[in-house]
Motif scaffolding. Structure first.
Motif, PDB file in Angstrom:
ATOM      1  N   GLY A   1       0.829  -1.323  -0.039  1.00 26.17           N
ATOM      2  CA  GLY A   1      -0.010  -0.003  -0.045  1.00 26.17           C
ATOM      3  C   GLY A   1       0.898   1.280   0.172  1.00 26.17           C
ATOM      4  N   THR A   2       2.138   1.125  -0.210  1.00 27.04           N
ATOM      5  CA  THR A   2       2.845   2.482   0.024  1.00 27.04           C
ATOM      6  C   THR A   2       2.804   3.130  -1.231  1.00 27.04           C
ATOM      7  OG1 THR A   2       4.958   1.228  -0.943  1.00 27.04           O
ATOM      8  CG2 THR A   2       4.647   1.441   1.536  1.00 27.04           C
ATOM      9  N   ASP A   3       3.226   4.638  -1.404  1.00 24.49           N
ATOM     10  CA  ASP A   3       3.041   5.241  -2.426  1.00 24.49           C
ATOM     11  C   ASP A   3       4.514   5.759  -2.972  1.00 24.49           C
ATOM     12  OD1 ASP A   3       0.098   5.416  -2.233  1.00 24.49           O
ATOM     13  OD2 ASP A   3       0.535   6.791  -0.575  1.00 24.49           O
ATOM     14  N   ASP A   4       5.446   5.431  -2.470  1.00 26.92           N
ATOM     15  CA  ASP A   4       6.622   5.840  -2.969  1.00 26.92           C
ATOM     16  C   ASP A   4       7.729   4.819  -2.695  1.00 26.92           C
ATOM     17  OD1 ASP A   4       8.928   6.885  -1.007  1.00 26.92           O
ATOM     18  OD2 ASP A   4       6.935   7.642  -0.279  1.00 26.92           O
ATOM     19  N   PRO A   5       8.956   4.890  -3.362  1.00 22.61           N
ATOM     20  CA  PRO A   5       9.712   3.741  -3.384  1.00 22.61           C
ATOM     21  C   PRO A   5      10.498   3.567  -2.073  1.00 22.61           C
ATOM     22  CG  PRO A   5      10.530   5.358  -5.053  1.00 22.61           C
ATOM     23  CD  PRO A   5       9.181   5.658  -4.616  1.00 22.61           C
ATOM     24  N   ALA A   6      10.726   4.796  -1.290  1.00 17.81           N
ATOM     25  CA  ALA A   6      11.660   4.830  -0.097  1.00 17.81           C
ATOM     26  C   ALA A   6      10.649   4.036   0.930  1.00 17.81           C
ATOM     27  CB  ALA A   6      11.706   6.170   0.194  1.00 17.81           C
ATOM     28  N   GLU A   7       9.309   4.437   1.028  1.00 18.19           N
ATOM     29  CA  GLU A   7       8.577   3.843   1.873  1.00 18.19           C
ATOM     30  C   GLU A   7       8.242   2.351   1.596  1.00 18.19           C
ATOM     31  OE1 GLU A   7       3.780   4.685   2.678  1.00 18.19           O
ATOM     32  OE2 GLU A   7       4.801   6.235   1.534  1.00 18.19           O
ATOM     33  N   TYR A   8       8.381   2.079   0.361  1.00 19.98           N
ATOM     34  CA  TYR A   8       8.315   0.439   0.040  1.00 19.98           C
ATOM     35  C   TYR A   8       9.776  -0.117   0.816  1.00 19.98           C
ATOM     36  CZ  TYR A   8       8.896  -3.887  -2.233  1.00 19.98           C
ATOM     37  OH  TYR A   8       9.450  -5.334  -2.338  1.00 19.98           O
ATOM     38  N   LEU A   9      10.623   0.408   0.304  1.00 23.03           N
ATOM     39  CA  LEU A   9      11.963  -0.315   0.951  1.00 23.03           C
ATOM     40  C   LEU A   9      12.051  -0.463   2.177  1.00 23.03           C
ATOM     41  CD1 LEU A   9      14.299   1.105  -1.860  1.00 23.03           C
ATOM     42  CD2 LEU A   9      13.501  -1.087  -1.669  1.00 23.03           C
ATOM     43  N   ALA A  10      11.391   0.761   3.074  1.00 19.97           N
ATOM     44  CA  ALA A  10      11.625   0.868   4.502  1.00 19.97           C
ATOM     45  C   ALA A  10      10.668  -0.514   5.103  1.00 19.97           C
ATOM     46  CB  ALA A  10      11.123   1.842   5.039  1.00 19.97           C
ATOM     47  N   ILE A  11       9.473  -0.901   4.352  1.00 15.95           N
ATOM     48  CA  ILE A  11       8.679  -1.967   5.016  1.00 15.95           C
ATOM     49  C   ILE A  11       9.179  -3.207   4.164  1.00 15.95           C
ATOM     50  CG2 ILE A  11       6.326  -2.847   5.073  1.00 15.95           C
ATOM     51  CD1 ILE A  11       5.444  -0.137   4.757  1.00 15.95           C
ATOM     52  N   ALA A  12       9.751  -3.336   3.020  1.00 17.49           N
ATOM     53  CA  ALA A  12      10.221  -4.503   2.774  1.00 17.49           C
ATOM     54  C   ALA A  12      11.516  -5.007   3.387  1.00 17.49           C
ATOM     55  CB  ALA A  12      10.581  -4.470   1.184  1.00 17.49           C
ATOM     56  N   TYR A  13      12.377  -4.073   3.497  1.00 13.15           N
ATOM     57  CA  TYR A  13      13.657  -4.150   4.028  1.00 13.15           C
ATOM     58  C   TYR A  13      13.981  -4.113   5.663  1.00 13.15           C
ATOM     59  CZ  TYR A  13      15.538  -5.293  -0.306  1.00 13.15           C
ATOM     60  OH  TYR A  13      15.686  -5.828  -1.807  1.00 13.15           O
ATOM     61  N   GLY A  14      12.983  -3.397   6.132  1.00 19.97           N
ATOM     62  CA  GLY A  14      12.816  -3.094   7.450  1.00 19.97           C
ATOM     63  C   GLY A  14      11.966  -3.994   8.219  1.00 19.97           C
ATOM     64  N   GLN A  15      10.858  -4.465   7.733  1.00 15.68           N
ATOM     65  CA  GLN A  15       9.740  -5.373   8.229  1.00 15.68           C
ATOM     66  C   GLN A  15       9.741  -6.784   7.586  1.00 15.68           C
ATOM     67  OE1 GLN A  15       5.901  -3.868   8.712  1.00 15.68           O
ATOM     68  NE2 GLN A  15       6.970  -1.707   8.897  1.00 15.68           N
ATOM     69  N   ALA A  16       9.670  -6.865   6.436  1.00 16.12           N
ATOM     70  CA  ALA A  16       9.116  -8.380   5.802  1.00 16.12           C
ATOM     71  C   ALA A  16      10.272  -8.948   5.704  1.00 16.12           C
ATOM     72  CB  ALA A  16       8.727  -7.924   4.427  1.00 16.12           C
ATOM     73  N   LYS A  17      11.560  -8.729   5.071  1.00 14.31           N
ATOM     74  CA  LYS A  17      12.745  -9.475   5.010  1.00 14.31           C
ATOM     75  C   LYS A  17      13.172  -9.897   6.495  1.00 14.31           C
ATOM     76  CE  LYS A  17      14.106  -8.704   0.369  1.00 14.31           C
ATOM     77  NZ  LYS A  17      14.711  -9.832  -0.213  1.00 14.31           N
ATOM     78  N   PRO A  18      13.347  -8.928   7.423  1.00 14.02           N
ATOM     79  CA  PRO A  18      13.803  -9.422   8.706  1.00 14.02           C
ATOM     80  C   PRO A  18      12.854 -10.491   9.326  1.00 14.02           C
ATOM     81  CG  PRO A  18      13.824  -7.037   8.603  1.00 14.02           C
ATOM     82  CD  PRO A  18      13.042  -7.555   7.211  1.00 14.02           C
ATOM     83  N   ALA A  19      11.546 -10.288   9.068  1.00 18.98           N
ATOM     84  CA  ALA A  19      10.587 -11.283   9.694  1.00 18.98           C
ATOM     85  C   ALA A  19      10.696 -12.627   9.147  1.00 18.98           C
ATOM     86  CB  ALA A  19       9.015 -10.769   9.374  1.00 18.98           C
ATOM     87  N   LEU A  20      10.855 -12.605   7.686  1.00 23.71           N
ATOM     88  CA  LEU A  20      11.215 -13.723   6.953  1.00 23.71           C
ATOM     89  C   LEU A  20      12.576 -14.558   7.571  1.00 23.71           C
ATOM     90  CD1 LEU A  20      10.215 -15.708   4.551  1.00 23.71           C
ATOM     91  CD2 LEU A  20      11.673 -14.038   3.122  1.00 23.71           C
ATOM     92  N   ALA A  21      13.659 -13.673   7.765  1.00 23.91           N
ATOM     93  CA  ALA A  21      14.834 -14.396   8.242  1.00 23.91           C
ATOM     94  C   ALA A  21      14.652 -14.798   9.563  1.00 23.91           C
ATOM     95  CB  ALA A  21      15.987 -13.315   8.177  1.00 23.91           C
ATOM     96  N   ARG A  22      14.020 -14.359  10.252  1.00 23.61           N
ATOM     97  CA  ARG A  22      13.785 -14.573  11.930  1.00 23.61           C
ATOM     98  C   ARG A  22      12.800 -16.175  11.653  1.00 23.61           C
ATOM     99  NH1 ARG A  22      12.488  -9.566  13.294  1.00 23.61           N
ATOM    100  NH2 ARG A  22      10.177 -10.003  12.988  1.00 23.61           N
TER     101      ARG A  22
END
Ligand code: FE2
Ligand code: FE2
Length: 394
Positions: A94-115
């Motif tokens: 649901g993000t509207d710009d690439p920086a916001e997307y990267l913050a969730i993808a690399y700050g939440q989704a990928k760390p959650a996946l790794a955990r």
């Protein structure tokens, strides 16, 4: 020989399959959205890393799906994500710009996946579930690398999900719909890049024609600088077109997305080669000359079949001839390093042309002859440089 350790037992097969289903949803959404945002990320270094990560994750999706097929034989249906995972995926989509997307993808989704994969690896039985252990070890190492390359310095702990592998999956629900971003106006470049309607005026048509008597290989220092600068931009445009082909067509088979991801990675790698070649061999750097998007726009405006026929089936196919011609001339002139670059560009171009044949044929119900006819038809509308309008097509 000491007696063996007792088996650890680990997860039930069902629990195991549920975990893989959750990983599948996270990875597929990451591939889909990173493809959508890649063209809009301005910094070259970030675009490069994204292209690499998309390729890793696209292959991971294929392997995770394969493991699901083994565990839930004969079905690889990953079900639909449950409520909590849906929350994370919806936030990311649901993000509207690439920086916001990267913050969730690399700050939440990928760390959650790794955990979750760490928990999985700690719990599974490494003997009876060795196939999962092998696969997860590889995926975990890659996720850690991705987060270290593009992640925030401190992951977003506030919204962390303890173990996404253990979240419920709804096996009876229809597949999750993926959000497609609005169509591109044009791709983004580093803020120091000057974008003009006509690109670099220094570049001449003779650099791009395929006629052996007329094609001009750039041999003078000044023209080589302009030529390689434009080529770096053309590689980025190629990566962006492939990323968007994948993003805008979630209905295509997964193998298509893997092929597009591979080509996206190849094209950002090619851009990186030129980025290095410019200061080390040619005395210029990325940003020295203006660039233009007229060629990109002419291809992007087409539907998927015509993008494949014109870009992969024509541009890339004709670039192969020019690359081998350029290589010969540069070797004769003693520019070995620059010549060698063309050798690899040429090798990578072969599967890129094949992507056009493979997926163009697929779109025409398996009729390869119909694809080739479409390529011939579209070629008739091109100028001598292979572009609908004069532009730097590589
Ligand atoms: Fe390329
Ligand atoms: Fe290519």
């Amino acid at each position: 020989m000491s007696p063996p350790e007792p088996l650890k037992r680990g997860y039930d097969v069902d629990e195991n399959a549920i975990r893989f289903s959750n990983y599948f949803h996270v990875l597929r959404e990451l591939v889909h959205l990173s493809n959508g945002w890649l063209p809009l990320v301005p910094a070259f270094e970030t675009k490069y890393a994204l292209g690499d990560h998309i390729h890793d994750d696209a292959r991971a999706v294929a392997k995770v799906r394969r493991r699901l097929y083994e565990l839930r034989h004969p079905s690889d249906y990953p079900g639909a994500p449950g409520g909590e995972l849906r929350g994370l995926l919806d936030r990311m989509a649901g993000t509207d710009d690439p920086a916001e997307y990267l913050a969730i993808a690399y700050g939440q989704a990928k760390p959650a996946l790794a955990r979750a994969i760490e928990v999985h690896l700690d719990t599974l039985d490494p003997v009876s579930d060795e196939p999962s252990e092998r696969l997860l070890g590889q995926v975990l190492a890659r996720q850690r690398r991705h987060v270290s390359e593009l992640g925030p310095t401190t992951p977003d702990a506030a919204v962390a999900i303890e173990d996404i592998g253990a979240l419920p999956i709804d096996l009876k629900a229809p597949p999750r719909e993926l959000r497609i971003l609005p169509p591109l106006d044009e791709p983004a470049r580093d803020e120091f890049i000057e974008v003009t309607p006509d690109g670099d005026p220094f570049l001449t048509e003779a650099l791009y024609v395929n006629d052996p008597d007329e094609n001009h290989v750039p041999v003078e220092a000044e023209e080589q600088r302009h030529f390689f600068h434009a080529l770096m931009d053309a590689e980025l445009c190629a990566a962006e077109l492939m990323a968007r082909n994948s993003h805008e067509h979630p209905e295509m088979p997964w193998d298509f997305h893997v092929d597009m991801a591979r080509q996206t990675w190849d094209e950002v790698r090619h851009a990186r080669i030129h980025q290095i070649l410019m200061p080390t061999e040619l005395g210029c750097e990325w940003g020295d000359y203006p660039i233009g998007f007229s060629y990109f726009k002419s291809i992007y405006a087409l539907d998927l079949l015509d993008r494949l026929a014109l870009f992969n089936g024509t541009s890339e196919q004709k670039a192969m001839w020019r690359h081998s011609h350029r290589r010969k001339v540069l070797i004769e002139r003693g520019q070995e390093t620059v010549a060698k670059v063309f050798d690899y560009l040429l090798a990578d171009e072969v599967p890129h042309v094949h992507n056009g044949v493979r997926w163009g044929t697929y779109l025409l119900d398996g009729d390869e002859g119909a694809y080739r006819a479409r390529v011939r038809q579209l070629r008739e509308g091109l100028d001598r440089t292979g572009a609908p309008a004069a532009s730097s097509a590589g």
